[in-house]
Design a protein around this motif. Structure first.
Motif, PDB file in Angstrom:
ATOM      1  N   LEU A  41      -1.927  -3.119   9.148  1.00  0.00           N
ATOM      2  CA  LEU A  41      -3.340  -2.900   9.530  1.00  0.00           C
ATOM      3  C   LEU A  41      -4.085  -4.152  10.525  1.00  0.00           C
ATOM      4  CD1 LEU A  41      -4.541  -1.008   6.602  1.00  0.00           C
ATOM      5  CD2 LEU A  41      -3.884   0.015   8.747  1.00  0.00           C
ATOM      6  N   LEU A  42      -3.520  -5.313  10.729  1.00  0.00           N
ATOM      7  CA  LEU A  42      -3.778  -6.506  11.251  1.00  0.00           C
ATOM      8  C   LEU A  42      -4.537  -6.115  12.831  1.00  0.00           C
ATOM      9  CD1 LEU A  42      -4.212  -9.408  11.472  1.00  0.00           C
ATOM     10  CD2 LEU A  42      -1.988  -9.572  12.247  1.00  0.00           C
ATOM     11  N   PRO A  43      -3.638  -5.269  13.404  1.00  0.00           N
ATOM     12  CA  PRO A  43      -4.119  -5.046  14.970  1.00  0.00           C
ATOM     13  C   PRO A  43      -5.670  -4.319  15.088  1.00  0.00           C
ATOM     14  CG  PRO A  43      -2.076  -4.258  14.804  1.00  0.00           C
ATOM     15  CD  PRO A  43      -2.300  -4.623  13.609  1.00  0.00           C
ATOM     16  N   PHE A  44      -5.968  -3.862  13.826  1.00  0.00           N
ATOM     17  CA  PHE A  44      -7.337  -2.986  13.782  1.00  0.00           C
ATOM     18  C   PHE A  44      -8.594  -4.013  13.335  1.00  0.00           C
ATOM     19  CE2 PHE A  44      -4.170   0.521  13.103  1.00  0.00           C
ATOM     20  CZ  PHE A  44      -4.026   0.971  14.188  1.00  0.00           C
ATOM     21  N   GLY A  45      -8.139  -5.073  12.976  1.00  0.00           N
ATOM     22  CA  GLY A  45      -9.267  -5.939  12.750  1.00  0.00           C
ATOM     23  C   GLY A  45      -9.250  -6.450  11.359  1.00  0.00           C
ATOM     24  N   SER A 100       4.299  -5.639  -6.182  1.00  0.00           N
ATOM     25  CA  SER A 100       3.020  -5.067  -5.757  1.00  0.00           C
ATOM     26  C   SER A 100       2.031  -5.905  -4.919  1.00  0.00           C
ATOM     27  CB  SER A 100       2.267  -4.549  -7.055  1.00  0.00           C
ATOM     28  OG  SER A 100       2.920  -3.999  -8.063  1.00  0.00           O
ATOM     29  N   LEU A 101       2.117  -7.103  -5.090  1.00  0.00           N
ATOM     30  CA  LEU A 101       1.382  -7.897  -4.091  1.00  0.00           C
ATOM     31  C   LEU A 101       1.941  -7.649  -2.789  1.00  0.00           C
ATOM     32  CD1 LEU A 101      -0.833  -9.961  -3.475  1.00  0.00           C
ATOM     33  CD2 LEU A 101       0.744 -11.847  -4.067  1.00  0.00           C
ATOM     34  N   LEU A 102       3.365  -7.870  -2.523  1.00  0.00           N
ATOM     35  CA  LEU A 102       4.176  -7.808  -1.234  1.00  0.00           C
ATOM     36  C   LEU A 102       3.829  -6.244  -0.379  1.00  0.00           C
ATOM     37  CD1 LEU A 102       7.456  -9.741  -2.195  1.00  0.00           C
ATOM     38  CD2 LEU A 102       5.435 -10.407  -0.945  1.00  0.00           C
ATOM     39  N   VAL A 103       3.667  -5.347  -1.297  1.00  0.00           N
ATOM     40  CA  VAL A 103       3.343  -4.055  -0.692  1.00  0.00           C
ATOM     41  C   VAL A 103       1.828  -4.032   0.021  1.00  0.00           C
ATOM     42  CG1 VAL A 103       2.713  -1.625  -1.268  1.00  0.00           C
ATOM     43  CG2 VAL A 103       4.810  -2.639  -1.947  1.00  0.00           C
ATOM     44  N   GLY A 104       1.099  -4.881  -0.917  1.00  0.00           N
ATOM     45  CA  GLY A 104      -0.175  -5.031  -0.047  1.00  0.00           C
ATOM     46  C   GLY A 104      -0.323  -5.969   1.197  1.00  0.00           C
ATOM     47  N   VAL A 105       0.378  -6.915   1.054  1.00  0.00           N
ATOM     48  CA  VAL A 105       0.720  -7.740   2.055  1.00  0.00           C
ATOM     49  C   VAL A 105       1.341  -7.022   3.313  1.00  0.00           C
ATOM     50  CG1 VAL A 105       1.820  -9.765   3.014  1.00  0.00           C
ATOM     51  CG2 VAL A 105       0.512 -10.026   0.667  1.00  0.00           C
ATOM     52  N   SER A 106       2.035  -6.249   3.099  1.00  0.00           N
ATOM     53  CA  SER A 106       2.872  -5.441   4.225  1.00  0.00           C
ATOM     54  C   SER A 106       1.830  -4.521   4.888  1.00  0.00           C
ATOM     55  CB  SER A 106       4.138  -4.649   3.551  1.00  0.00           C
ATOM     56  OG  SER A 106       4.967  -5.565   2.989  1.00  0.00           O
ATOM     57  N   LEU A 107       1.041  -3.817   4.050  1.00  0.00           N
ATOM     58  CA  LEU A 107      -0.044  -2.847   4.422  1.00  0.00           C
ATOM     59  C   LEU A 107      -1.086  -3.650   5.226  1.00  0.00           C
ATOM     60  CD1 LEU A 107      -0.838   0.215   4.740  1.00  0.00           C
ATOM     61  CD2 LEU A 107      -1.895  -0.063   2.476  1.00  0.00           C
ATOM     62  N   ALA A 108      -1.355  -4.962   4.695  1.00  0.00           N
ATOM     63  CA  ALA A 108      -2.315  -5.537   5.520  1.00  0.00           C
ATOM     64  C   ALA A 108      -1.896  -6.180   7.040  1.00  0.00           C
ATOM     65  CB  ALA A 108      -2.741  -6.891   4.672  1.00  0.00           C
ATOM     66  N   LEU A 126      -7.973  -6.694   4.983  1.00  0.00           N
ATOM     67  CA  LEU A 126      -8.471  -6.724   3.924  1.00  0.00           C
ATOM     68  C   LEU A 126      -8.329  -5.418   2.938  1.00  0.00           C
ATOM     69  CD1 LEU A 126     -11.376  -9.157   4.058  1.00  0.00           C
ATOM     70  CD2 LEU A 126      -9.329  -9.716   3.413  1.00  0.00           C
ATOM     71  N   GLY A 127      -8.826  -4.347   3.496  1.00  0.00           N
ATOM     72  CA  GLY A 127      -8.644  -2.991   2.937  1.00  0.00           C
ATOM     73  C   GLY A 127      -7.132  -2.558   2.597  1.00  0.00           C
ATOM     74  N   GLY A 128      -6.549  -3.002   3.608  1.00  0.00           N
ATOM     75  CA  GLY A 128      -5.108  -2.691   3.375  1.00  0.00           C
ATOM     76  C   GLY A 128      -4.373  -3.631   2.422  1.00  0.00           C
ATOM     77  N   LEU A 129      -4.809  -4.655   2.080  1.00  0.00           N
ATOM     78  CA  LEU A 129      -4.330  -5.922   1.359  1.00  0.00           C
ATOM     79  C   LEU A 129      -4.686  -5.388  -0.195  1.00  0.00           C
ATOM     80  CD1 LEU A 129      -2.888  -8.428   0.406  1.00  0.00           C
ATOM     81  CD2 LEU A 129      -5.100  -9.763   0.698  1.00  0.00           C
ATOM     82  N   VAL A 130      -6.156  -5.185  -0.543  1.00  0.00           N
ATOM     83  CA  VAL A 130      -6.514  -4.618  -1.722  1.00  0.00           C
ATOM     84  C   VAL A 130      -5.914  -3.434  -1.869  1.00  0.00           C
ATOM     85  CG1 VAL A 130      -8.651  -4.071  -2.860  1.00  0.00           C
ATOM     86  CG2 VAL A 130      -8.715  -6.392  -1.543  1.00  0.00           C
ATOM     87  N   GLY A 131      -6.110  -2.361  -1.077  1.00  0.00           N
ATOM     88  CA  GLY A 131      -5.679  -1.018  -1.379  1.00  0.00           C
ATOM     89  C   GLY A 131      -4.176  -0.830  -1.572  1.00  0.00           C
ATOM     90  N   GLY A 132      -3.447  -1.472  -0.780  1.00  0.00           N
ATOM     91  CA  GLY A 132      -2.063  -1.573  -1.095  1.00  0.00           C
ATOM     92  C   GLY A 132      -1.545  -2.072  -2.253  1.00  0.00           C
TER      93      GLY A 132
END
Length: 154
Positions: free
Chosen positions: A33-37, A22-30, A42-48
């Motif tokens: 979304l890294l190119p967007f700022g 679950s944590l790795l899914v959040g890291v992957s989504l983060a 952070l939203g991708g990390l927490v939300g994912g």
């Protein structure tokens, strides 16, 4: 409702590795979304992480309980008087009853991450279900609780 002589309750929780995933899914989504700022990262990390954790928690939420004169397994509730013999299944036998020995009419409370199981015959002539297949980490204790409840309410 009177409690059984040997009360039993087990939650079929997901293994620890699923929480790491679950944590790795959040890291992957983060990272996606890294190119967007920073804020989207952070939203991708927490939300994912939260979304994946909710899925893992929901899949690991069923409970098996012996309460009073009833066996409650997930959404199924049967009186112990309608249950017959219990069979403790080791990992190999459990796999066989999940695959080529399985009856399509059986009730399966199956969690693949739990290798052992208990098979309980259903003796009620009104019920078309031939048996219950219950994934459990403690099949001997569950069988003992069912037997104790059956004797207490006989």
């Amino acid at each position: 409702m009177q409690l059984s002589a040997t009360p039993y309750e087990e939650r079929l929780t997901a293994p620890r590795s699923w929480w790491v995933i679950s944590l790795l899914v959040g890291v992957s989504l983060a990272l996606i979304l890294l190119p967007f700022g920073t804020l989207p990262l952070l939203g991708g990390l927490v939300g994912g992480t939260a979304a994946a954790a909710v899925v893992a928690s929901a899949y690991g939420s069923p409970r098996i309980r012996v309460v009073g004169d009833s066996l409650i397994a997930g959404e199924a509730r049967l009186p112990v008087s309608a249950l017959g013999a219990t069979e403790i299944l080791d990992a190999e036998e459990a796999r066989a009853w999940r695959t080529y020995k399985a009856d399509t009419r059986a009730f399966l409370l199956l969690r693949a991450y739990i290798p052992t199981a208990l098979r309980v015959e259903v003796t009620d002539p009104e019920d078309p279900t031939p048996y219950l297949y219950l994934s459990t980490r403690e099949p001997r204790r569950l069988a003992a609780a069912i037997d104790a409840a059956r004797k207490a309410h006989a």
